[in-house]
Design a protein around this motif. Structure first.
Motif, PDB file in Angstrom:
ATOM      1  N   HIS A 169      14.156  -1.937   2.065  1.00  0.00           N
ATOM      2  CA  HIS A 169      12.746  -2.291   2.308  1.00  0.00           C
ATOM      3  C   HIS A 169      11.783  -1.502   1.442  1.00  0.00           C
ATOM      4  O   HIS A 169      10.668  -1.215   1.858  1.00  0.00           O
ATOM      5  N   GLN A 207      10.172  -2.624  -0.939  1.00  0.00           N
ATOM      6  CA  GLN A 207       9.032  -3.472  -1.299  1.00  0.00           C
ATOM      7  C   GLN A 207       8.129  -3.791  -0.106  1.00  0.00           C
ATOM      8  O   GLN A 207       7.093  -4.427  -0.248  1.00  0.00           O
ATOM      9  N   THR A 208       8.538  -3.381   1.102  1.00  0.00           N
ATOM     10  CA  THR A 208       7.749  -3.697   2.294  1.00  0.00           C
ATOM     11  C   THR A 208       6.494  -2.822   2.352  1.00  0.00           C
ATOM     12  O   THR A 208       6.595  -1.597   2.256  1.00  0.00           O
ATOM     13  N   MET A 256       9.007  -6.790   8.908  1.00  0.00           N
ATOM     14  CA  MET A 256       9.163  -5.386   9.279  1.00  0.00           C
ATOM     15  C   MET A 256       7.877  -4.608   8.967  1.00  0.00           C
ATOM     16  O   MET A 256       7.220  -4.855   7.968  1.00  0.00           O
ATOM     17  N   LYS A 257       7.514  -3.694   9.839  1.00  0.00           N
ATOM     18  CA  LYS A 257       6.339  -2.841   9.602  1.00  0.00           C
ATOM     19  C   LYS A 257       6.785  -1.391   9.538  1.00  0.00           C
ATOM     20  O   LYS A 257       7.610  -0.953  10.340  1.00  0.00           O
ATOM     21  N   ASP A 267       3.941  -0.368  -1.469  1.00  0.00           N
ATOM     22  CA  ASP A 267       5.415  -0.347  -1.531  1.00  0.00           C
ATOM     23  C   ASP A 267       5.851   1.104  -1.746  1.00  0.00           C
ATOM     24  O   ASP A 267       5.013   1.977  -1.985  1.00  0.00           O
TER      25      ASP A 267
END
Ligand SMILES: [Zn+2]
Length: 577
Positions: free
Chosen positions: A121, A123-124, A1-2, A158
């Motif tokens: 998300h 941590q993305t 995922m972006k 993050d």
């Protein structure tokens, strides 16, 4: 995922930031966007979602269905698209370090209060683009630039790091200098007559004295390898908030008019700078990773904040910015404040920490009677423990050894926070003494700290004086020619008789009274006074017997004929050896 955040501000005078979050490579039928309810470092649910309005979403290029599933959650239906974009407007007119502000002069963002996170998300990694208002040229944010030609675009490793990266946008001043082998930047907003060279010199002294305690500077190995101060000079009160490699500081405009104002400026700077270690790295285990949607409870704010308050003056003393007398005066003032707060006998510092969310950050007229500040009481506990360690180790060690130990063992070696047992163990290990009884009495309990016993180790003693002999037990304010009660001290004559906060004191002994302290000058304990008050239009009369005022002012003085051991311990305490 972006994930890519865009923050625009095309009409700053209306105080709205326009945020959009584009999420691509999604695999689920929907994406939930969530707004944090609070900001780490400030323990109150602020419900930032209240400022969100006019939201919309797209799935691919088409309009997407979006609806709320909770007070802070928006669900965007992906409709089989691999990319969704969620946009919202956010009202920003609260100029504090924990909120957002935007007007025709500048913008300030505390990202927890503006940027939603994508559920699941945090941590993305993401990117962030700031689109400043057309005539604004500067963006200050402690994030590394992204690998793109797009202006004002940054890497966000993050969500936690985003939350820790306050943003100043406008045409503010920026000046840079190096201290402790780390580049430092100061983004300065506000009219004032500050002296840039003096500030660089004093900040350098603070930075070097703080780094000397730990023997290393965390920013050397952090993301941007630098440190940023965002400073606002405003017609408002003091405020500061610590971040991973930066801090936001608010000072009233008169700060630079007086020596006292400038001294407070340095104190708050030292406080926030010490947080770079204590709380941002040496942290209670409960404080990170954070749950941004609800209270994160800890019993250890007396270490996180109290020790930091104690270290303000240690750092300024080490940096040569205050003299011994000022250092001792600071401690005496804290003791005076704590010992004259009835809540000190009611609430322990561990309870004060736990209940910060509902008590410290939500004070009312009864708070001084029932609560104690984990800032000032925590600072006095730090003082006692520092003196204890110096004495028990024959001047070999002090509290700095405990701070270094916590930094090395928990932050560096284990990359985690410490718990209640571990802080006690660290103190016991360094001092070589069991602290069961100290913790039980003074940290989990409310027994008065043994000031003189510990201060004697360094040849000092507390001298109490009573300034006002007689008291009624109320604080008052005079507004529109009316004298109103603002506080009733627990167990005072007024408290027992039934005077209330908000009562208007009409007469005492049939006289109009403008200044209560002045009136009390001619009275003695045991005198009876007739107090006439007005409460919601009803007149009431009380006969009250005045008592001796328990308010005690403390001075910290040097003992005569100090031994060599005491003199040496004193030097260790003031960080002179
Ligand atoms: Zn603090």
């Amino acid at each position: 995922m972006k994930i890519h955040y865009t923050i625009a501000m095309p009409e700053p005078h209306t105080h709205y930031f326009e945020v959009s979050i584009a999420v691509s490579e999604i695999q689920l039928p929907f994406v939930d966007f969530k707004m944090a309810a609070w900001t780490p470092g400030s323990y109150l649910l602020r419900e930032y979602a209240q400022h969100v309005e006019t939201y919309s979403a797209k799935a691919g290029r088409k309009k997407a269905k979006v609806f709320k599933t909770a007070k802070n959650t928006w669900r965007v239906m992906a409709e089989n698209a691999s990319k969704v974009t969620f946009s919202y407007r956010m009202y920003a007119f609260d100029m504090t370090v924990r909120t957002n502000f935007l007007d025709s002069n500048h913008g300030y963002i505390n990202p927890a209060a503006l940027c939603m996170f994508v559920a699941g998300h945090q941590q993305t990694p993401a990117t962030l683009t700031i689109q400043p208002y057309e005539t604004w040229e500067k963006v200050t944010v402690p994030l590394p630039p992204a690998n793109t030609k797009k202006p004002f675009t940054y890497q966000v490793p993050d969500f936690d790091t985003l939350v820790d990266s306050p943003i100043e946008i406008g045409n503010h001043q920026v000046f840079s200098f190096e201290a402790a082998d780390v580049p430092h930047h100061l983004a300065w907003y506000g009219l004032n007559k500050y002296n840039e060279e003096q500030i660089k010199k004093d900040f350098t002294a603070i930075i070097e004295a703080s780094t000397d305690i730990f023997q290393e500077h965390p920013c050397q190995e952090y993301l941007t390898q630098d440190y940023t101060f965002i400073v606002h000079i405003l017609d408002r009160k003091f405020g500061g908030l610590e971040h991973l490699n930066s801090t936001s500081l608010h000072f009233p405009r008169e700060t630079f008019d007086t020596k006292k104002g400038y001294a407070r400026f340095l104190n708050l700077t030292a406080h926030e700078y010490f947080h770079l270690w204590n709380v941002k790295r040496i942290r209670p285990v409960e404080l990170g990773p954070f749950d941004y949607e609800r209270e994160n409870y800890t019993r250890l704010l007396w270490v996180a904040e109290g020790f930091t308050v104690y270290y303000e003056n240690i750092i300024l003393r080490k940096a040569g910015l205050i003299k011994d007398g000022k250092f001792r005066k600071g401690i005496a003032e804290t003791i005076t404040r704590v010992e004259n707060t009835p809540g000190n006998q009611v609430q322990s510092v561990t309870d004060a920490s736990w209940d910060a969310w509902i008590k410290a950050y939500r004070p009312n007229e009864n708070s001084p009677n029932t609560t104690i500040s984990y800032y000032s009481k925590g600072a006095l506990i730090a003082l006692m423990l520092d003196l204890h360690i110096i004495y028990e180790t024959q001047g070999e060690k002090n509290l700095d050894d405990v701070m270094r130990h916590l930094y090395q063992s928990y932050y560096k070696a284990q990359q985690r926070g410490f718990n209640e047992e571990e802080i006690k163990q660290a103190l016991e290990e360094v001092s070589g003494k069991n602290l069961d009884s100290f913790f039980e009495k003074h940290i989990y309990g409310t027994q008065t700290l043994p000031y003189n016993r510990y201060l004697a180790h360094v040849g000092c003693k507390l001298t109490p004086t009573i300034e006002e002999k007689t008291y009624l037990g109320v604080s008052t304010v005079r507004v529109a020619k009316k004298l109103r009660v603002t506080r009733v001290r627990k167990d005072s004559p007024a408290y027992r008789t039934g005077l209330n906060v908000h009562d208007e004191i009409v007469k005492i002994d049939d006289q109009k009274v403008k200044d209560l302290s002045k009136f009390m000058e001619d009275k003695k304990p045991g005198d009876q006074v007739k107090v006439e008050i007005c409460r919601d239009g009803n007149v009431k009369k009380f006969l009250i017997v005045l008592e001796e005022n328990p308010h005690t002012t403390y001075k910290l003085t040097m003992q005569k004929n100090r031994t060599d051991k005491q003199k040496q311990a004193y030097k260790k305490w003031l960080r002179k050896t």
